[in-house]
Design a protein around this motif. Structure first.
Motif, short mmCIF file in Angstrom:
data_model
loop_
_atom_site.label_atom_id
_atom_site.label_comp_id
_atom_site.label_asym_id
_atom_site.label_seq_id
_atom_site.Cartn_x
_atom_site.Cartn_y
_atom_site.Cartn_z
N ARG A 234 5.51 0.94 -0.52
CA ARG A 234 5.62 0.71 -1.97
C ARG A 234 5.25 -0.72 -2.34
NH1 ARG A 234 10.08 4.41 -1.55
NH2 ARG A 234 11.50 2.70 -1.06
N ALA A 235 5.62 -1.67 -1.47
CA ALA A 235 5.28 -3.07 -1.73
C ALA A 235 3.76 -3.28 -1.67
CB ALA A 235 5.98 -3.98 -0.72
N PHE A 236 3.09 -2.62 -0.72
CA PHE A 236 1.63 -2.72 -0.63
C PHE A 236 0.98 -2.08 -1.86
CE2 PHE A 236 1.60 -3.88 3.92
CZ PHE A 236 0.51 -4.73 3.93
N VAL A 237 1.48 -0.94 -2.30
CA VAL A 237 0.93 -0.28 -3.48
C VAL A 237 1.03 -1.20 -4.70
CG1 VAL A 237 1.21 1.63 -5.11
CG2 VAL A 237 1.33 2.07 -2.66
N ALA A 238 2.21 -1.79 -4.90
CA ALA A 238 2.42 -2.68 -6.05
C ALA A 238 1.49 -3.89 -5.99
CB ALA A 238 3.88 -3.12 -6.10
N TRP A 239 1.32 -4.46 -4.79
CA TRP A 239 0.45 -5.63 -4.64
C TRP A 239 -1.01 -5.27 -4.94
CZ3 TRP A 239 -2.96 -6.29 -0.22
CH2 TRP A 239 -3.67 -7.51 -0.26
N LEU A 240 -1.48 -4.17 -4.38
CA LEU A 240 -2.87 -3.75 -4.60
C LEU A 240 -3.11 -3.39 -6.07
CD1 LEU A 240 -3.26 -1.59 -1.39
CD2 LEU A 240 -4.85 -3.41 -2.05
N ARG A 241 -2.20 -2.61 -6.64
CA ARG A 241 -2.38 -2.10 -8.01
C ARG A 241 -2.23 -3.19 -9.06
NH1 ARG A 241 2.35 1.31 -8.83
NH2 ARG A 241 3.27 -0.71 -9.33
N ASP A 242 -1.25 -4.08 -8.88
CA ASP A 242 -0.89 -5.03 -9.93
C ASP A 242 -1.49 -6.43 -9.74
OD1 ASP A 242 0.66 -2.96 -10.92
OD2 ASP A 242 2.49 -3.66 -9.93
N VAL A 243 -1.91 -6.76 -8.52
CA VAL A 243 -2.39 -8.11 -8.25
C VAL A 243 -3.83 -8.12 -7.73
CG1 VAL A 243 -1.98 -10.24 -6.96
CG2 VAL A 243 -0.03 -8.89 -7.77
#
Length: 324
Positions: A208-217
């Protein structure tokens, strides 16, 4: 807090990520003495003088194998080179040791635990700042033995990737590859490997942390004109990239090239101007270094011309260009 720093805290807030960084990227002999299953994140916020709070990005504690001792890891996340990074690290480590002493967590015989400061840098130009405090101190004959000698471990992602030899399925390696992907194909290949690594239920939080980083940053930075839909899994991210292949690739390459050239030129000019100022006027006040770091390319070029005629350090910055 910048989105990049927040996202990196989430990623490296997982012990598996830190363990892979130690085993697969740092790979030094002393790591074999640590029991990485005991990695424990601790409070990185410290109280300095006058009750001012200073915090390092992240602090981890890990026990030594078959011993009662333990070591600390201080992680600092940087997206651009910081001239006084060594001084910041020295401050954070001193405050951490004060906390350990105050909490009564000293080792037997009142010893302080070993600590490793790590600076994790994801910028495009290579890191240029001094890596030890002694390099920031003006030398005085006879006082060299009293100069602080703390050194931090720099992990310049781009340099590590260029040198090669990183384990391909290591979590930290995959983060570096995603961060520095030069095309959609490189991104997708790293993403596929990451999906394979994070299939275990115990790693759902890290996924989930990787998804948030890729999607949002990461993806909004690399392709600012591409609409990023709300996705919740790495598989959905991969499918989205494949569907927009041609449009995505063109934007990705153009922005990555322009960003790298612009940042590299600015940092090079800032470093050269600082060297000229030190040679002409001696050690620089901290506010001057901050001003150089925040300056535009045009300002740096104008100040460099002023160095030729300025009689004092203040005159360098008084006007865009001195007149004769």
């Amino acid at each position: 807090m910048p989105r990049h720093d927040h996202a990196y805290r989430n990623l490296f807030g997982h012990p598996s990520m830190v363990a892979d960084l130690l085993r697969g990227v740092i790979r030094q002999d002393w790591i074999a003495q640590l029991d990485l299953s005991t990695l424990e994140r601790v409070n990185g916020e410290h109280v300095a003088g006058l009750h001012q709070r200073r915090s390092s990005d992240m602090v981890w504690r890990v026990k030594e194998c078959d011993k009662h001792g333990y070591a600390y890891l201080l992680l600092e996340f940087q997206s651009r080179s910081d001239t006084h990074m060594a001084l910041r690290v020295l401050t954070y480590l001193a405050l951490l040791y004060e906390d350990i002493k105050r909490q009564g967590k000293l080792l037997p015989r009142g010893r302080l635990p070993a600590a490793l400061p790590i600076v994790l840098y994801n910028g495009v130009p290579r890191w240029r700042a001094a890596r030890q405090v002694a390099d920031l101190v003006e030398p005085v004959q006879g006082l060299q033995g009293y100069t602080p000698s703390l050194r931090y471990l720099l992990i310049d992602q781009g340099q590590f990737l260029a040198e090669g030899g990183l384990p391909p399925d290591n979590l930290a390696t995959l983060l570096f590859r995603l961060e520095h992907a030069r095309s959609e194909d490189e991104l997708r290949e790293a993403l596929q490997r990451l999906i394979g690594r994070l299939h275990e239920p115990a790693l759902e939080d890290l996924q989930r942390a990787f998804v948030a980083w890729l999607r949002d940053v990461l993806l909004p930075e690399r392709a600012p004109d591409v609409s990023i839909p709300t996705v919740t899994t790495l598989q959905e991210l991969e499918a989205m990239i494949v569907q927009d292949r041609i449009d995505w690739s063109l934007r990705w390459k153009q922005q990555g090239l322009e960003k790298g050239l612009q940042e590299g030129r600015k940092e090079g000019e800032s470093l050269m101007l600082r060297q000229l100022l030190v040679r002409r006027f001696g050690a620089l006040p901290e506010q001057i270094d901050q001003r150089l770091a925040q300056a535009s390319t045009d300002e740096l070029e104008a100040w460099a011309l002023n160095v030729l005629d300025a009689r004092t350090l203040d005159e360098v910055f008084q006007h865009g260009q001195l007149t004769s």
